[in-house]
Write an enzyme that holds these catalytic residues in place. Structure first.
Site, PDB file in Angstrom:
ATOM      1  N   ASP A  61       2.392 -15.756  -8.356  1.00 40.51           N
ATOM      2  CA  ASP A  61       3.338 -16.793  -9.472  1.00 40.51           C
ATOM      3  C   ASP A  61       2.730 -16.493 -10.959  1.00 40.51           C
ATOM      4  O   ASP A  61       2.088 -16.248 -11.473  1.00 40.51           O
ATOM      5  CB  ASP A  61       2.623 -18.268  -8.852  1.00 40.51           C
ATOM      6  CG  ASP A  61       3.710 -19.037  -7.831  1.00 40.51           C
ATOM      7  OD1 ASP A  61       4.184 -18.078  -7.409  1.00 40.51           O
ATOM      8  OD2 ASP A  61       3.822 -20.219  -7.390  1.00 40.51           O
ATOM      9  N   ASP A  67       2.370 -22.244 -20.141  1.00 46.49           N
ATOM     10  CA  ASP A  67       1.111 -22.784 -19.045  1.00 46.49           C
ATOM     11  C   ASP A  67      -0.240 -22.835 -19.940  1.00 46.49           C
ATOM     12  O   ASP A  67      -0.915 -23.052 -19.306  1.00 46.49           O
ATOM     13  CB  ASP A  67       1.501 -21.567 -17.808  1.00 46.49           C
ATOM     14  CG  ASP A  67       2.224 -21.961 -17.002  1.00 46.49           C
ATOM     15  OD1 ASP A  67       3.055 -23.041 -16.987  1.00 46.49           O
ATOM     16  OD2 ASP A  67       3.424 -20.810 -16.847  1.00 46.49           O
ATOM     17  N   GLU A  89      -4.659 -24.618 -11.993  1.00 46.31           N
ATOM     18  CA  GLU A  89      -3.592 -24.417 -11.440  1.00 46.31           C
ATOM     19  C   GLU A  89      -3.906 -22.759 -12.760  1.00 46.31           C
ATOM     20  O   GLU A  89      -3.597 -21.939 -11.613  1.00 46.31           O
ATOM     21  CB  GLU A  89      -2.344 -25.039 -11.334  1.00 46.31           C
ATOM     22  CG  GLU A  89      -1.587 -24.255 -10.510  1.00 46.31           C
ATOM     23  CD  GLU A  89       0.065 -24.346 -11.146  1.00 46.31           C
ATOM     24  OE1 GLU A  89       1.164 -23.628 -10.276  1.00 46.31           O
ATOM     25  OE2 GLU A  89       0.832 -24.891 -11.416  1.00 46.31           O
ATOM     26  N   GLU A  90      -4.029 -23.136 -13.362  1.00 46.27           N
ATOM     27  CA  GLU A  90      -4.525 -21.085 -14.016  1.00 46.27           C
ATOM     28  C   GLU A  90      -5.838 -21.122 -14.179  1.00 46.27           C
ATOM     29  O   GLU A  90      -6.578 -19.837 -14.853  1.00 46.27           O
ATOM     30  CB  GLU A  90      -4.251 -21.942 -15.819  1.00 46.27           C
ATOM     31  CG  GLU A  90      -2.005 -23.130 -16.324  1.00 46.27           C
ATOM     32  CD  GLU A  90      -1.211 -21.726 -15.693  1.00 46.27           C
ATOM     33  OE1 GLU A  90      -1.692 -20.809 -15.438  1.00 46.27           O
ATOM     34  OE2 GLU A  90      -0.711 -22.395 -14.904  1.00 46.27           O
ATOM     35  N   ASP A 108      -2.375 -29.582 -13.040  1.00 49.41           N
ATOM     36  CA  ASP A 108      -1.614 -29.019 -13.156  1.00 49.41           C
ATOM     37  C   ASP A 108      -1.170 -29.310 -14.946  1.00 49.41           C
ATOM     38  O   ASP A 108       0.193 -29.316 -14.782  1.00 49.41           O
ATOM     39  CB  ASP A 108      -0.346 -28.844 -12.467  1.00 49.41           C
ATOM     40  CG  ASP A 108       0.944 -27.269 -12.425  1.00 49.41           C
ATOM     41  OD1 ASP A 108       0.887 -27.150 -13.510  1.00 49.41           O
ATOM     42  OD2 ASP A 108       2.123 -27.773 -11.104  1.00 49.41           O
ATOM     43  N   LEU A 110       1.282 -27.517 -16.836  1.00 49.85           N
ATOM     44  CA  LEU A 110       2.727 -27.202 -16.880  1.00 49.85           C
ATOM     45  C   LEU A 110       3.248 -27.590 -15.673  1.00 49.85           C
ATOM     46  O   LEU A 110       3.800 -26.396 -15.367  1.00 49.85           O
ATOM     47  CB  LEU A 110       2.935 -26.629 -18.026  1.00 49.85           C
ATOM     48  CG  LEU A 110       4.155 -26.250 -18.954  1.00 49.85           C
ATOM     49  CD1 LEU A 110       3.929 -27.617 -19.563  1.00 49.85           C
ATOM     50  CD2 LEU A 110       4.438 -25.392 -19.928  1.00 49.85           C
ATOM     51  N   ASP A 111       3.606 -28.562 -15.147  1.00 49.82           N
ATOM     52  CA  ASP A 111       4.999 -28.319 -14.000  1.00 49.82           C
ATOM     53  C   ASP A 111       6.206 -28.012 -13.824  1.00 49.82           C
ATOM     54  O   ASP A 111       7.125 -28.858 -15.196  1.00 49.82           O
ATOM     55  CB  ASP A 111       4.793 -29.217 -12.921  1.00 49.82           C
ATOM     56  CG  ASP A 111       5.195 -29.970 -11.932  1.00 49.82           C
ATOM     57  OD1 ASP A 111       4.982 -29.556 -11.083  1.00 49.82           O
ATOM     58  OD2 ASP A 111       6.516 -30.120 -11.835  1.00 49.82           O
ATOM     59  N   GLU A 269      -1.263 -31.787  -7.497  1.00 51.83           N
ATOM     60  CA  GLU A 269       0.346 -31.893  -7.713  1.00 51.83           C
ATOM     61  C   GLU A 269       0.281 -32.826  -6.037  1.00 51.83           C
ATOM     62  O   GLU A 269       0.750 -33.851  -6.709  1.00 51.83           O
ATOM     63  CB  GLU A 269       1.046 -30.732  -6.691  1.00 51.83           C
ATOM     64  CG  GLU A 269       1.121 -29.475  -7.895  1.00 51.83           C
ATOM     65  CD  GLU A 269       1.862 -28.682  -8.208  1.00 51.83           C
ATOM     66  OE1 GLU A 269       2.750 -28.159  -8.465  1.00 51.83           O
ATOM     67  OE2 GLU A 269       2.107 -27.745  -6.880  1.00 51.83           O
TER      68      GLU A 269
END
Length: 341
Positions: A61, A67, A89-90, A108, A110-111, A269
Site C-alpha cells: 500500500d 499520510d 498505520e504508517e 489511521d 488519514l483514511d 479501523e
C-alpha cells in the site's frame, strides 16, 4: 441556543475517575491534530504536493505525503497526553511515547488518502485502550475506552463514543471549538441502501454475491423493495452517512491475492467503527462474528468488515452461516444465469 463543546462533553463524563480524565485529554489532543490536518486539506495543492507518493507499506500500500504529515501531527499531539503506547498505520510497530502513560492509542492518520487529489472526503480514525503492557493494542475491541474519527469534508466533524452513545461534533471555525451537533446518533435499524465496491463482484464468495444480487433484484426480487448503492471509497465518509441516514457497508474478503481477509485493519479501523456502530444501535461483524469480540493477533491484522443497520448486518451473517437463509435463486441470478460466469 448555546451548544456544548467537545470539552464540555468530556469534562462532565471524566469527573468520575483519573482514567477517564486521561481519555478526555487524549481525545482533545486528537481533535487539535485534526484541526491542523483539516487546514492542510482545505488548502489542497496550495499546501504542497500532499498526494505525492513518498513510500510504501510492507504489503505494498502506498504512503502519500499527507499520510506522513498527518501521522506526525497525531503522534506529536498525543505525546502531550497520557499515552504510553502509540500504534499507527504508517509505522510497522507501535512505539512507546510515555512510560508513565495510562493509555494505548491506535490510529489511521488519514483514511481514504487515495482521494486526496480529488477533493473527496477523508478522515482520521482512532481507538483508545487501557495500557496494560506491550500488547495493549491487541486487546479485543470491547476493551476500548473511547473511539471515533475526524471527518474532513464540507464540514470538519468529530464522531465520538466514550461508551455512552455516539455523539457528533462539528468544528466551528469562528471559535475553533467542536460543538455538539447530535447528542445521540442512532443508526436506522433497517435500510434500502448499501455500500460495496461492485467492481469486485467476480471475486466475492457466494454469500456476498447472493446478498447483492437480492438487493439488485429490487421490488420484484426476494427482498421485495428497491435498493440504492452508495460507495465513496473512503470508509469514514460511508460511516458518517450511515450514522445520519442508515445503510450497510460491506468490505468482504474475496478471492484476489492478499484480499482473503479483506483489506481493512482490525485494530485501528474496524474496532473503532464497530464501537461507534454498536453505541449507535447498529451492528458490525466480519460477515459472521461481532468485530468487537475478535482478538487481534497483530497491529496491522486485516479483517472483512460489514457494518450499519442492524437488520442488514444480521441478514448478511445469516447468508454466510446458513445457506438455507438465502432466498431461492431466480433464473436470472442462478448459478448458470445471466449474472454468473
Amino acid at each position: 441556543m448555546t451548544r456544548p463543546t467537545l470539552q464540555d462533553h468530556l469534562e462532565g463524563w471524566s469527573q468520575a475517575d483519573a482514567l477517564r480524565r486521561d481519555v478526555a485529554d487524549a481525545v482533545l489532543a486528537l481533535a487539535g491534530a485534526g484541526m491542523k490536518i483539516a487546514e492542510l486539506l482545505a488548502a489542497g495543492p496550495l499546501a504542497g504536493p500532499l498526494a505525492t507518493v513518498r513510500g510504501y507499506h510492507a504489503d505494498g500500500d502506498s504512503q502519500k505525503e499527507l499520510d506522513l504529515i498527518a501521522d506526525d501531527l497525531v503522534r506529536d499531539a498525543l505525546a502531550g497526553a497520557p499515552v504510553a503506547l502509540f500504534g499507527s498505520e504508517e509505522a510497522d510497530e507501535a512505539v512507546l511515547l510515555d512510560a508513565a502513560g495510562t493509555l494505548a492509542v491506535a490510529v489511521d492518520p488519514l483514511d481514504g488518502s487515495s482521494n486526496i487529489d480529488s477533493n473527496a472526503t477523508v478522515g482520521t480514525i482512532f481507538s483508545i485502550l487501557p495500557y496494560v503492557g506491550a500488547d495493549s493494542l491487541l486487546q479485543p475491541g470491547r476493551a476500548q475506552l473511547a473511539a471515533g474519527f475526524l471527518l474532513y469534508g464540507p464540514q470538519t466533524a468529530l464522531v465520538l463514543t466514550v461508551g455512552i452513545g455516539t455523539q457528533i461534533f462539528i468544528l466551528d471555525r469562528a471559535s475553533g471549538a467542536f460543538l455538539l451537533a447530535e447528542e445521540r446518533a442512532l443508526v436506522l435499524p433497517e435500510t434500502a441502501e448499501y455500500a460495496i465496491n461492485a467492481s469486485n463482484l467476480r471475486h466475492w464468495d457466494v454469500a456476498i454475491r447472493c446478498y447483492v444480487e437480492d438487493c439488485l433484484a429490487g421490488a420484484d426480487g426476494p427482498r421485495g423493495k428497491d435498493f440504492n448503492t452508495r460507495w465513496v471509497a473512503s470508509m469514514v465518509a460511508d460511516v458518517f452517512r450511515i450514522l445520519v441516514r442508515g445503510g450497510v457497508y460491506l468490505y468482504p474478503g474475496d478471492a484476489r491475492r492478499g484480499y482473503g481477509q479483506g483489506r481493512l485493519r482490525l485494530v485501528y479501523e474496524a474496532n473503532p467503527v464497530a464501537f461507534l456502530m454498536e453505541q449507535a444501535q447498529g451492528g458490525a461483524t466480519d460477515g459472521r462474528l461481532p468485530i468487537l469480540d475478535l482478538v487481534p493477533l497483530s497491529l496491522h491484522q486485516r479483517v472483512p468488515l460489514v457494518f450499519g443497520s442492524r437488520a442488514e448486518v444480521e441478514r448478511i451473517a445469516r447468508y454466510h452461516c446458513d445457506a438455507a437463509a438465502m432466498p431461492e435463486r431466480s433464473p436470472l441470478f442462478g448459478r448458470r444465469g445471466l449474472l454468473r460466469a
